[in-house]
Design an enzyme around this catalytic site. Structure first.
Site, PDB file in Angstrom:
ATOM      1  N   ASN A   6       0.819  -1.220   0.000  1.00 57.13           N
ATOM      2  CA  ASN A   6       0.000   0.000   0.000  1.00 57.13           C
ATOM      3  C   ASN A   6       0.853   1.270   0.000  1.00 57.13           C
ATOM      4  OD1 ASN A   6      -2.006  -1.843   0.103  1.00 57.13           O
ATOM      5  ND2 ASN A   6      -2.635  -1.434   2.212  1.00 57.13           N
TER       6      ASN A   6
ATOM      7  N   HIS B 228     -18.276  36.620 -30.201  1.00 59.18           N
ATOM      8  CA  HIS B 228     -19.418  35.891 -30.777  1.00 59.18           C
ATOM      9  C   HIS B 228     -19.101  35.356 -32.178  1.00 59.18           C
ATOM     10  CE1 HIS B 228     -21.938  37.834 -27.623  1.00 59.18           C
ATOM     11  NE2 HIS B 228     -21.157  38.870 -27.871  1.00 59.18           N
TER      12      HIS B 228
ATOM     13  N   SER C  54      -7.880  13.602 -48.564  1.00 61.49           N
ATOM     14  CA  SER C  54      -9.092  12.790 -48.510  1.00 61.49           C
ATOM     15  C   SER C  54      -8.929  11.628 -49.472  1.00 61.49           C
ATOM     16  CB  SER C  54     -10.287  13.648 -48.913  1.00 61.49           C
ATOM     17  OG  SER C  54     -11.310  12.837 -49.438  1.00 61.49           O
TER      18      SER C  54
ATOM     19  N   LYS D 205      -8.832  18.157 -51.115  1.00 60.89           N
ATOM     20  CA  LYS D 205      -8.851  18.369 -49.662  1.00 60.89           C
ATOM     21  C   LYS D 205      -7.464  18.413 -49.024  1.00 60.89           C
ATOM     22  CE  LYS D 205     -12.022  18.458 -47.179  1.00 60.89           C
ATOM     23  NZ  LYS D 205     -13.047  17.500 -46.778  1.00 60.89           N
TER      24      LYS D 205
ATOM     25  N   GLU E 178      -7.760  18.528 -35.266  1.00 64.84           N
ATOM     26  CA  GLU E 178      -9.052  17.904 -34.935  1.00 64.84           C
ATOM     27  C   GLU E 178      -8.891  16.803 -33.897  1.00 64.84           C
ATOM     28  OE1 GLU E 178     -11.586  17.085 -38.585  1.00 64.84           O
ATOM     29  OE2 GLU E 178      -9.782  17.885 -39.489  1.00 64.84           O
TER      30      GLU E 178
END
Ligand code: ARG
Length: 458
Positions: free
Chosen positions: A110, A156, A277, A283, A290
Site C-alpha cells: 500500500n 461571438h 481525402s 482536400k 481535430e
C-alpha cells in the site's frame, strides 16, 4: 505462480479472478520507480539495523541487476505476475535467495504503490512541462514574426475590433504559462513520501522515513499513515491541470481548423501536418488539430473516472484504487502525444497576412474607433456610439465602408467630424493606439513577448 500472500489459503485463486485482479499489464511501466523505492527502503533498513549491511548490499545489488536487465531488454516482465511489486520481489528472491525475503520488512504494497505513483508522476510531469515549453517557443516565434500583422479580433465569432496576430497568439501563451504553474503547484503537494506508512497504521520497527524520502528526492514525508496510503489527491490535481491544458489546446485547435478553412484562409498548415481525402482530391484536412480537440474529451473522461473511483471509498486502501493507474496513465500518454505534434504544427503554420487584413477591412471593425474619435472631440460616449452606428447603417445601405465615406457624408452625421477622421479610423491607427496595458498595441506585445521569454528562461 505461488502467491506470496498465500499463507492462510488452502485453495489457489481462480484463473479468471487472478487475471481480473492483476495490474501488471499497466503498472509494469513503473518498474524503475518500484525498484528505486525498494533500494532506498533496503538501505534504510540496514542503516537502522533492522536488517544486516550484507543483506542490504545483496538486495540492492540484486535490484540493480533487475533494473539493468529490464532496461537492456534482456528481461521480460512476466505478464502472469500479480503486479510490478510482486514481480520485482519474487524475481529478487529467485536471484539472490532467502535474503530477498527480507526486503518487505516494515513495508506494505500500500505504501509501496503510493510512493511508486508519486515518483512516476513526478518524472512524467517534468516531461509534460517541457512539452508545453516547446509549444510556448513555437508560439513565441510566430508572435515575433507577426508583431505587425493585422487581423480581425472576434467576439461571438463576429468581427469585433482589429488586433495584431501576435496578440491573439500570445493569449494562448498566457494560458500555457498558467498550465505549467498548475502542474508545478500540484507537484509541490505530491512530492512528499508516503513510504513507511506501511499497510495503514505505521510500523513497530524503528524506521527512518525521512531518510528514504531524502534518498528518493522528496521534499518531506506525509504526516498521517492512513492518509499516506489512501490519498490520490495528487492524481486528481494533475488530471485537472491536464484537462485544463487540453481545453486550451482544443480551443487553439478549433481556431486553427477555422482559420485553415476556405471561408477564413488566415493560415495554411504545413503539408507534413495535414492529410488528404481518399475521395476528394482538393482536400487538405487539419486532422492533427481535430484529433487534439477530440482527445480532450478523453482526458476529461480520465479526470471523471478518477473522481468517481475515489468517491465514497472508506479509509484506508481499497482495491478500487488500483483503477487510479489506467486513468492517469492514459491522460499522461494522451497529453504527451498531443504535445509531440502541436509545437511543430504551430511552428510550420504559415500565416496569410493579406487575407487577415482583407477580412479586417470588412465588417466595420473600426466603428468603435469612430465612436472614440467623436468622444475625444467632446461628445459623450453614448452619443458618439449612436452616431457611429448610424454611419455603419448608412454604409451597409450604400455598399460602402467607413473608410470610403466622403467628408460631406460624415458631416451629415456630425459637423465636428473633420479630415483627421480618416487617420483615426485607419486600421493601423486602431491597433497602434490601443495603448492600454495588456491591449493589442505594440508596447504591450513587446511586454508580453518579454514576459514569456523570461518565463521560459527561468
Ligand atoms: N496493484 C495494487 C494497486 O495498484 C498494489 C497495492 C495492492 N495492495 C493490496 N493491499 N492488495 O493498487
Amino acid at each position: 505462480m505461488d502467491k506470496m500472500w498465500a499463507g492462510r489459503f488452502v485453495k489457489a485463486l481462480d484463473k479468471q479472478a487472478d487475471d481480473f485482479n492483476s495490474s501488471i499489464r499497466f503498472d509494469a511501466r513503473m518498474y524503475k520507480q518500484d525498484i528505486c523505492g525498494s533500494m532506498a527502503h533496503a538501505a534504510m533498513l540496514a542503516s537502522q539495523k533492522i536488517i544486516g549491511e550484507d543483506d542490504a548490499d545483496a538486495i540492492i545489488e540484486g535490484l540493480e541487476g533487475i533494473l539493468n536487465d529490464i532496461e537492456k531488454g534482456t528481461l521480460q516482465i512476466d505478464e502472469n505476475a500479480e503486479d510490478i511489486h510482486m514481480f520485482v520481489e519474487a524475481l529478487l528472491t529467485e536471484r539472490i535467495g532467502d535474503t530477498g525475503k527480507k526486503l518487505h520488512t516494515a513495508r506494505s504494497r500500500n505504501d509501496q504503490v503510493a510512493v511508486d505513483i508519486r515518483l512516476y508522476l513526478r518524472d512524467e510531469s517534468e516531461e509534460i512541462i517541457s512539452g508545453i515549453k516547446s509549444l510556448l517557443e513555437a508560439i513565441l516565434a510566430q508572435a515575433k514574426q507577426h508583431k505587425s500583422t493585422i487581423m480581425p479580433g472576434y467576439t461571438h465569432l463576429q468581427r469585433a475590433q482589429p488586433i495584431f496576430f501576435a496578440h491573439h497568439l500570445l493569449a494562448y501563451a498566457m494560458m500555457l504559462t498558467r498550465d505549467i504553474g498548475r502542474i508545478e503547484d500540484a507537484k509541490k503537494r505530491m512530492n512528499l513520501s508516503p513510504l513507511g506508512s506501511c499497510a495503514l497504521a505505521g510500523t513497530t520497527y524503528n524506521t527512518n522515513r525521512k531518510m528514504t524520502a531524502e534518498k528518493l528526492g522528496f521534499d518531506g514525508i506525509t504526516l498521517n499513515s492512513i492518509d499516506g496510503v489512501s490519498d490520490r489527491d495528487f492524481c486528481i490535481e494533475l488530471l485537472s491541470a491536464f484537462a485544463t491544458l487540453m481545453m486550451h489546446l482544443s480551443r487553439f485547435s478549433e481556431e486553427i481548423i477555422l482559420w485553415s478553412s476556405w471561408e477564413f484562409k488566415f493560415v495554411e498548415l504545413d503539408d507534413s501536418y495535414t492529410t488528404g481525402s481518399s475521395i476528394m482530391p482538393q482536400k487538405k484536412n487539419p486532422d492533427i488539430a481535430e484529433l487534439v480537440r477530440g482527445k480532450t474529451g478523453r482526458v476529461y473522461g480520465d479526470l471523471m473516472a478518477m473522481l468517481t473511483v475515489l468517491k465514497g471509498l472508506p479509509l484506508a486502501y481499497n482495491k478500487d484504487m488500483q483503477e487510479d493507474k489506467e486513468a492517469i496513465f492514459d491522460a499522461i500518454d494522451t497529453v504527451k502525444q498531443c504535445l509531440n505534434v502541436f509545437p511543430p504544427m504551430i511552428e510550420g503554420m504559415k500565416a496569410l497576412p493579406e487575407n487577415m487584413l482583407n477580412a479586417a477591412k470588412k465588417g466595420f471593425i473600426n466603428a468603435t474607433d469612430l465612436a472614440d474619435y467623436l468622444t475625444k472631440k467632446g461628445l459623450p460616449f453614448r452619443t458618439s456610439y449612436k452616431i457611429s452606428g448610424q454611419a455603419v447603417a448608412y454604409c451597409i445601405e450604400k455598399g460602402k465602408v467607413l473608410d470610403t465615406l466622403s467628408l460631406e457624408e460624415y458631416k451629415a452625421f456630425s459637423d465636428i467630424i473633420g479630415e483627421d477622421v480618416y487617420h483615426a479610423i485607419d486600421l493601423n491607427t486602431c491597433v497602434e493606439t490601443r495603448i492600454s496595458d495588456g491591449g493589442t498595441g505594440s508596447a504591450s506585445i513587446d511586454a508580453q513577448i518579454a514576459f514569456v521569454t523570461e518565463f521560459l528562461n527561468k
